[in-house]
Write a protein that holds these residues in place. Structure first.
Motif, mmCIF file in Angstrom:
data_model
loop_
_atom_site.group_PDB
_atom_site.id
_atom_site.type_symbol
_atom_site.label_atom_id
_atom_site.label_comp_id
_atom_site.label_asym_id
_atom_site.label_seq_id
_atom_site.Cartn_x
_atom_site.Cartn_y
_atom_site.Cartn_z
ATOM 1 N N GLU A 1 0.830 -1.203 0.000
ATOM 2 C CA GLU A 1 0.000 0.000 0.000
ATOM 3 C C GLU A 1 0.863 1.251 0.000
ATOM 4 O OE1 GLU A 1 -3.376 2.098 2.873
ATOM 5 O OE2 GLU A 1 -2.821 -0.003 3.174
ATOM 6 N N ALA A 2 1.957 1.223 0.786
ATOM 7 C CA ALA A 2 2.842 2.387 0.866
ATOM 8 C C ALA A 2 3.552 2.640 -0.458
ATOM 9 C CB ALA A 2 3.861 2.172 1.983
ATOM 10 N N ILE A 3 4.011 1.578 -1.120
ATOM 11 C CA ILE A 3 4.744 1.728 -2.382
ATOM 12 C C ILE A 3 3.830 2.240 -3.487
ATOM 13 C CG2 ILE A 3 5.948 0.425 -4.199
ATOM 14 C CD1 ILE A 3 6.986 -1.425 -1.920
ATOM 15 N N LEU A 4 2.669 1.583 -3.674
ATOM 16 C CA LEU A 4 1.754 2.009 -4.732
ATOM 17 C C LEU A 4 1.197 3.409 -4.475
ATOM 18 C CD1 LEU A 4 -0.185 -1.343 -5.339
ATOM 19 C CD2 LEU A 4 1.582 -0.315 -6.777
ATOM 20 N N GLY A 5 0.916 3.724 -3.190
ATOM 21 C CA GLY A 5 0.415 5.057 -2.842
ATOM 22 C C GLY A 5 1.448 6.134 -3.068
ATOM 23 N N PHE A 6 2.712 5.838 -2.763
ATOM 24 C CA PHE A 6 3.792 6.818 -2.961
ATOM 25 C C PHE A 6 3.977 7.118 -4.440
ATOM 26 C CE2 PHE A 6 8.184 8.132 -3.534
ATOM 27 C CZ PHE A 6 8.357 9.054 -2.520
ATOM 28 N N ASP B 1 7.283 10.490 -8.839
ATOM 29 C CA ASP B 1 7.817 9.866 -10.051
ATOM 30 C C ASP B 1 8.496 8.534 -9.771
ATOM 31 O OD1 ASP B 1 6.907 11.928 -11.605
ATOM 32 O OD2 ASP B 1 8.768 13.091 -11.420
ATOM 33 N N GLU B 2 9.268 8.442 -8.667
ATOM 34 C CA GLU B 2 10.004 7.205 -8.405
ATOM 35 C C GLU B 2 10.414 7.108 -6.949
ATOM 36 O OE1 GLU B 2 13.595 7.299 -10.746
ATOM 37 O OE2 GLU B 2 14.673 8.448 -9.222
ATOM 38 N N ILE B 3 10.763 5.893 -6.564
ATOM 39 C CA ILE B 3 11.419 5.624 -5.278
ATOM 40 C C ILE B 3 12.891 5.434 -5.604
ATOM 41 C CG2 ILE B 3 11.621 4.014 -3.346
ATOM 42 C CD1 ILE B 3 8.655 3.316 -3.773
ATOM 43 N N ALA B 4 13.716 6.356 -5.178
ATOM 44 C CA ALA B 4 15.130 6.353 -5.573
ATOM 45 C C ALA B 4 15.904 5.199 -4.961
ATOM 46 C CB ALA B 4 15.777 7.678 -5.196
ATOM 47 N N HIS B 5 15.560 4.836 -3.735
ATOM 48 C CA HIS B 5 16.350 3.819 -3.014
ATOM 49 C C HIS B 5 15.422 3.077 -2.057
ATOM 50 C CE1 HIS B 5 19.464 2.093 -0.418
ATOM 51 N NE2 HIS B 5 20.375 2.450 -1.336
ATOM 52 N N SER B 6 15.322 1.756 -2.201
ATOM 53 C CA SER B 6 14.390 0.987 -1.375
ATOM 54 C C SER B 6 14.777 1.008 0.098
ATOM 55 C CB SER B 6 14.315 -0.459 -1.870
ATOM 56 O OG SER B 6 15.585 -1.099 -1.766
ATOM 57 N N GLY B 7 16.069 1.068 0.369
ATOM 58 C CA GLY B 7 16.527 1.088 1.757
ATOM 59 C C GLY B 7 16.111 2.369 2.468
ATOM 60 N N TYR B 8 16.328 3.515 1.794
ATOM 61 C CA TYR B 8 15.935 4.798 2.388
ATOM 62 C C TYR B 8 14.412 4.868 2.530
ATOM 63 C CZ TYR B 8 20.733 6.121 1.147
ATOM 64 O OH TYR B 8 22.091 6.179 1.021
ATOM 65 N N PHE B 9 13.686 4.343 1.523
ATOM 66 C CA PHE B 9 12.223 4.356 1.558
ATOM 67 C C PHE B 9 11.709 3.568 2.755
ATOM 68 C CE2 PHE B 9 8.090 2.541 0.491
ATOM 69 C CZ PHE B 9 7.388 3.659 0.089
ATOM 70 N N TYR C 1 3.293 -3.977 -12.355
ATOM 71 C CA TYR C 1 2.740 -2.789 -11.708
ATOM 72 C C TYR C 1 3.817 -1.715 -11.619
ATOM 73 C CZ TYR C 1 -1.637 -4.981 -10.185
ATOM 74 O OH TYR C 1 -2.875 -5.558 -10.162
ATOM 75 N N ILE C 2 5.051 -2.147 -11.460
ATOM 76 C CA ILE C 2 6.165 -1.207 -11.323
ATOM 77 C C ILE C 2 7.355 -1.711 -12.125
ATOM 78 C CG2 ILE C 2 5.470 -0.426 -9.005
ATOM 79 C CD1 ILE C 2 7.616 -2.302 -7.877
ATOM 80 N N GLU C 3 8.320 -0.840 -12.312
ATOM 81 C CA GLU C 3 9.620 -1.182 -12.886
ATOM 82 C C GLU C 3 10.682 -0.804 -11.867
ATOM 83 O OE1 GLU C 3 9.946 0.974 -16.470
ATOM 84 O OE2 GLU C 3 8.418 -0.204 -17.548
ATOM 85 N N ALA C 4 11.741 -1.586 -11.772
ATOM 86 C CA ALA C 4 12.778 -1.308 -10.770
ATOM 87 C C ALA C 4 14.109 -1.877 -11.231
ATOM 88 C CB ALA C 4 12.374 -1.895 -9.428
ATOM 89 N N VAL D 1 12.608 2.892 -8.674
ATOM 90 C CA VAL D 1 11.316 2.189 -8.705
ATOM 91 C C VAL D 1 10.271 3.145 -9.281
ATOM 92 C CG1 VAL D 1 9.593 0.948 -7.345
ATOM 93 C CG2 VAL D 1 12.018 0.863 -6.676
ATOM 94 N N LYS D 2 9.700 2.769 -10.446
ATOM 95 C CA LYS D 2 8.756 3.643 -11.148
ATOM 96 C C LYS D 2 7.486 2.874 -11.500
ATOM 97 C CE LYS D 2 12.596 6.120 -13.371
ATOM 98 N NZ LYS D 2 13.206 6.490 -14.669
ATOM 99 N N LYS D 3 6.479 3.618 -11.977
ATOM 100 C CA LYS D 3 5.238 3.001 -12.408
ATOM 101 C C LYS D 3 5.486 2.114 -13.627
ATOM 102 C CE LYS D 3 2.348 6.942 -10.978
ATOM 103 N NZ LYS D 3 1.492 8.038 -11.452
#
Length: 490
Positions: free
Chosen positions: A4-9, A14-22, A45-48, A168-170
């Motif tokens: 829910e947090a990833i799709l909502g963000f 535009d993107e999640i730059a770093h999964s660790g920081y996220f 659903y996403i590209e990463a 991480v992008k749509k």
């Protein structure tokens, strides 16, 4: 929660730059975030992009270099800016460890010219080793070449491996919530197909492995040999008797009762039943006669032949015992030319090592006809082994108790670049054939080799115990390739 947090963000960014920081910013477990990203990526659903990183720490030696500088830098610094200095003087000035390492590393980096006298080739250098070690202490990344050099000198050690995702992008199927997908082609789903989203089928995916039996490499090679014999018009001999009497195993082959092979150190004798129940008495009498007094142009062995020795039961030491039985049966009726073969297990009381077993398989070919010569034997051998892909053969005179003449067979091994012994051969002696009742002009040619040795060569196995016995790897049995005797791979 992580999904829910990833799709909502991504709905508002535009993107999640770093999964660790996220994960840290949203108070989520990073392993859970990684698993969710992997799942969402599979459904587009996403590209990463996969992100991997290794963390290193300094060894005790590395910590010393980071604090004091590298030995090669100290070695360079001890050399005067102008002029030269002797090796002996440098050795007195420097710590033994610093001198030993520095005298190797400084010339390698072309900082100094070495000889009886040492001089600088450059005036100023930077202690790159110290700088790189300090960067690692600060948690900074180094290029692979720098890491390789430090690892080679054992100045750093791997402390942690980290993986995650970046950029991480749509994706093509992005939606703020994961849609429920139909996974089964039921009657109801097919009737309402326009209202449903079906899960995509990967037609290239491998199915579950099917449980089934697998042929052992020995059985594959055995089948190839059997096919070759059958193509040449041979018929298979019955080899179902592992237990034989000494008479058929030794005496019928004109092998003396004093021969070393008949000793318990070389042969497995049975305790129960220790002796055979019956033998063809008329044939036994003729064998006894030729052993003691000779005949058919032979002087025999001129020693007493003991029936109790011939009666002893044993585990057959060669399949030639079967050949002797077949030739005896052939001699009972009007003579008919025959070509026989056998491939089965034999037993020898040998020490087990990487090239020897106490039980193994023997391949044997026998041709019985009128007027056969040594030339016929050589011709049959060349035809047989050429079908195995062995066209270069040589023959060397040898000795066998029941064949004369006898020959060892050699083939040229291109991989080893030398001649390798591959079998034994010969013509059965009259002292063996005439007591059976075969006509005087009948000759028998024969040859034999093991099944294990060609199998080891074909499957690149250097230890026979990994091929036969309790050390066999079942995974190898399941995965071994087809046998390709006589076929050169391109």
């Amino acid at each position: 929660m992580a999904e829910e947090a990833i799709l909502g963000f991504l709905q508002n960014n535009d993107e999640i730059a770093h999964s660790g920081y996220f994960a840290a910013e949203h108070n989520l477990d990073h392993e859970e975030v990684k698993n969710v990203i992997k799942s969402l990526q599979a459904f587009r659903y996403i590209e990463a992009k996969v992100l991997k990183r290794e963390f290193y720490g300094l060894t005790d030696e590395g910590k010393k270099y980071a604090a004091e500088g590298s030995p090669e830098f100290h070695f360079f610094s001890a050399v005067p800016e102008e002029g030269t200095i002797s090796m002996d003087d440098l050795q007195r000035m420097l710590d033994p460890f610093v001198f030993d390492v520095g005298s190797k590393q400084a010339p390698k980096k072309k900082w100094v010219a070495m000889g009886q006298q040492v001089s600088r080739t450059v005036q100023h250098v930077e202690d790159k080793v110290k700088e790189m070690l300090l960067q690692i202490q600060q948690g900074l990344e180094l290029d692979q070449e720098s890491l390789k050099s430090l690892k080679y000198r054992k100045l750093i050690i791997l402390t942690e491996k980290w993986s995650g995702y970046s950029e991480v992008k749509k994706g093509a199927n992005y939606a703020p919530e994961r849609r429920s997908l139909a996974t089964d082609l039921t009657r109801e789903n097919l009737q309402n197909w326009q209202e449903l989203d079906f899960k995509e089928y990967n037609v290239n995916a491998k199915g579950q492995p099917v449980d089934s039996g697998h042929l052992h490499p020995l059985l594959k090679v055995r089948k190839q040999f059997k096919d070759i014999f059958c193509q040449m018009g041979f018929e298979e001999m019955p080899t179902n008797n592992f237990v034989e009497s000494s008479f058929w195993n030794f005496d019928a082959l004109f092998q003396p009762q004093q021969h070393p092979a008949r000793d318990s150190h070389d042969t497995f004798f049975l305790k129960a039943p220790s002796t055979t129940r019956e033998l063809p008495e008329d044939y036994v009498a003729r064998v006894k006669q030729v052993h003691e007094s000779g005949g058919f142009g032979s002087r025999g062995y001129n020693c007493e032949w003991k029936r109790e020795e011939a009666n002893k039961n044993l585990l057959r030491t060669h399949t030639t015992a079967v050949s002797s039985r077949m030739l005896y049966e052939l001699a009972k009726g009007p003579f008919t030319p025959k070509k026989y073969f056998s491939i089965d297990r034999v037993f020898r009381n040998e020490a087990v090592d990487k090239t020897h077993l106490a039980e193994f398989h023997q391949i044997e070919g026998v041709v019985c006809d009128r007027g056969l010569t040594l030339g016929d034997l050589i011709g049959v051998l060349q035809e047989f082994f050429s079908r195995l892909g062995m066209s270069k053969l040589r023959f060397k005179p040898a000795y066998n108790p029941y064949t004369e003449p006898s020959m060892e067979i050699f083939s040229y091994h291109a991989g080893l670049e030398k001649w390798v012994e591959i079998g034994n051969s010969g013509m059965f002696r009259p002292e063996m054939l005439r007591p059976m009742g075969l006509p005087e002009d009948v000759r028998v040619i024969a040859w034999g080799l093991s099944l294990e040795r060609p199998t080891m060569i074909l499957y690149e196995c250097d230890n026979i115990r990994e091929l036969f016995g309790h050390k066999v790897d079942l995974k190898k049995v399941k995965e071994n390739p087809l046998c390709r005797i006589g076929i050169e791979s391109s």
